[in-house]
Design a protein around this motif. Structure first.
Motif, PDB file in Angstrom:
ATOM      1  N   GLU A  30       0.765  -1.249  -0.008  1.00 12.86           N
ATOM      2  CA  GLU A  30      -0.079   0.067   0.076  1.00 12.86           C
ATOM      3  C   GLU A  30       1.028   1.048   0.178  1.00 12.86           C
ATOM      4  OE1 GLU A  30      -3.688   0.061   2.094  1.00 12.86           O
ATOM      5  OE2 GLU A  30      -2.750   1.973   3.213  1.00 12.86           O
ATOM      6  N   THR A  32       1.122   5.610  -1.727  1.00 13.01           N
ATOM      7  CA  THR A  32       0.595   6.593  -2.399  1.00 13.01           C
ATOM      8  C   THR A  32       1.467   6.953  -3.633  1.00 13.01           C
ATOM      9  OG1 THR A  32      -0.368   7.677  -0.272  1.00 13.01           O
ATOM     10  CG2 THR A  32      -0.167   8.919  -2.245  1.00 13.01           C
ATOM     11  N   LEU A  43      -4.060   6.433  -3.634  1.00 16.45           N
ATOM     12  CA  LEU A  43      -3.705   5.450  -2.578  1.00 16.45           C
ATOM     13  C   LEU A  43      -3.750   4.188  -3.687  1.00 16.45           C
ATOM     14  CD1 LEU A  43      -3.130   4.262   0.061  1.00 16.45           C
ATOM     15  CD2 LEU A  43      -5.679   4.028   0.277  1.00 16.45           C
ATOM     16  N   GLU A  61      -6.454   9.541  -2.199  1.00 16.08           N
ATOM     17  CA  GLU A  61      -5.861   9.828  -1.272  1.00 16.08           C
ATOM     18  C   GLU A  61      -6.254  10.921  -0.410  1.00 16.08           C
ATOM     19  OE1 GLU A  61      -3.874   7.665   0.315  1.00 16.08           O
ATOM     20  OE2 GLU A  61      -3.268   9.348   1.965  1.00 16.08           O
TER      21      GLU A  61
END
Length: 63
Positions: A30, A32, A43, A61
């Motif tokens: 995970e 950004t 995201l 995000e």
């Protein structure tokens, strides 16, 4: 197996097509990343399935 795989998606902010290079050596990720078109933060959630193909989800995000 190539450790990087190109995945084509749509930006959740501007709906423009984008390409992301996904590292497939990590089973769960995970992070950004900024959209290369509109520069908004995305995201990125990656999981590697049994077929060693990445399943990639993108969402806004902070939005």
């Amino acid at each position: 197996m190539n450790p990087l795989e190109n995945v084509d998606l749509l930006c959740p902010w501007c709906s423009e097509p984008i390409s992301l290079m996904i590292e497939v050596t990590e089973p769960e990720q995970e992070y950004t990343e900024d959209c290369p078109v509109c520069c908004s933060p995305i995201l990125v959630q990656v999981s590697i399935g049994n077929q060693e193909r990445p399943e990639v989800r993108v969402e806004r995000e902070g939005g």
